[in-house]
Design an enzyme around this catalytic site. Structure first.
Site, PDB file in Angstrom:
ATOM      1  N   SER A  36      -8.075  19.158  22.413  1.00 26.22           N
ATOM      2  CA  SER A  36      -7.021  20.142  22.143  1.00 26.22           C
ATOM      3  C   SER A  36      -7.566  21.512  21.774  1.00 26.22           C
ATOM      4  CB  SER A  36      -6.102  19.634  21.025  1.00 26.22           C
ATOM      5  OG  SER A  36      -6.848  19.349  19.849  1.00 26.22           O
ATOM      6  N   GLY A  73      -6.057  15.382  22.141  1.00 21.70           N
ATOM      7  CA  GLY A  73      -6.253  14.025  21.667  1.00 21.70           C
ATOM      8  C   GLY A  73      -7.424  13.301  22.276  1.00 21.70           C
ATOM      9  N   ASN A 101     -12.128  14.430  17.701  1.00 19.86           N
ATOM     10  CA  ASN A 101     -11.208  13.304  17.539  1.00 19.86           C
ATOM     11  C   ASN A 101     -11.938  12.002  17.235  1.00 19.86           C
ATOM     12  OD1 ASN A 101      -8.615  14.608  17.971  1.00 19.86           O
ATOM     13  ND2 ASN A 101      -9.294  14.912  20.068  1.00 19.86           N
ATOM     14  N   ASP A 182      -0.630  23.243  11.190  1.00 19.81           N
ATOM     15  CA  ASP A 182      -1.235  21.934  10.949  1.00 19.81           C
ATOM     16  C   ASP A 182      -2.574  22.037  10.220  1.00 19.81           C
ATOM     17  OD1 ASP A 182      -3.023  22.781  12.910  1.00 19.81           O
ATOM     18  OD2 ASP A 182      -2.351  21.346  14.413  1.00 19.81           O
ATOM     19  N   HIS A 185      -5.815  23.370  14.093  1.00 17.79           N
ATOM     20  CA  HIS A 185      -6.003  24.047  15.371  1.00 17.79           C
ATOM     21  C   HIS A 185      -5.925  25.568  15.200  1.00 17.79           C
ATOM     22  CE1 HIS A 185      -4.634  19.996  16.596  1.00 17.79           C
ATOM     23  NE2 HIS A 185      -5.461  20.182  17.617  1.00 17.79           N
TER      24      HIS A 185
END
Length: 213
Positions: A36, A73, A101, A182, A185
């Site tokens: 991402s 992801g 991840n 979040d 990011h």
């Protein structure tokens, strides 16, 4: 020189010039391959890292295209499963950014390293150069995990003689104003900081490819 010989020579010279011009006019094709952070999570396509880096390199006078092969992801095992078809023939270089991840899921660093190495080997077998992008483990995973995980990237870069950028989120990770809500990011401004810091390494990579190194 007979007229027909002169015409043949002139035609051959003209074709050589035309073909060399066509080669020069062809952009250097790169792929941004990652998760991402590469894909541009919640950002417009033109604000994602590959597009912004492409523009920055073009502003430096370097004729490149950078396709975005980021998948939100994605883990290193996911990247390994798709690397062959996500990186098309004709690609000259890959900016390889994966592993964040894996760390978030607590995947053993040894597995992450093996997956990254397998991707590097596959790309090199296809004569595609790799710029390896590093990642750092979140501090909540503890010092032992962090030590094992963080060392993966520099060790692979050394073993495979790769150009290496140590930490993709350098300058962004601790600054809330450069992140989405979040807290993980980068936002558009954060991407700008990442591109600015990454640019010298990207320039070195592109110029080495243009020289055929």
């Amino acid at each position: 020189m007979a007229l027909k010989d002169f015409l043949a020579f002139f035609f051959g010279l003209a074709m050589t010039i035309a073909l060399s011009g066509a080669v020069r006019a062809e952009s250097l094709s790169l792929i941004g391959f990652g998760d991402s952070l590469m894909a541009g999570y919640q950002l417009a396509p033109e604000d994602a890292f590959p597009a912004r880096l492409e523009k920055a390199l073009k502003d430096k006078g370097l004729d490149v295209t950078i396709a975005n092969a980021g998948v939100s992801g994605d883990t290193t095992s996911g990247g390994l499963a798709r690397v062959d078809w996500s990186v098309p023939d004709g690609t000259k270089g890959v900016i390889l950014e994966l592993g964040a991840n894996d760390a978030l899921r607590g995947i053993p660093p040894e597995e992450t390293g093996k997956n990254l190495e397998a991707m590097i080997i596959r790309l090199k077998e296809r004569r595609i150069a790799v710029l390896l992008v590093g990642m750092l483990a979140p501090p909540n995973l503890g010092p032992d995990y962090a030590e094992r995980f963080n060392a993966i990237y520099s060790e692979l870069a050394r073993e495979h003689n790769l150009l290496f950028y140590p930490f993709f989120l350098d300058g962004v990770v601790t600054r809330a104003n450069l992140q989405l809500e979040d807290g993980m990011h980068p936002n558009g401004e954060g991407i700008g900081v990442m591109v600015e810091r990454f640019l010298p390494t990207a320039e070195q990579f592109v110029k080495s490819l243009m020289k055929g190194e």
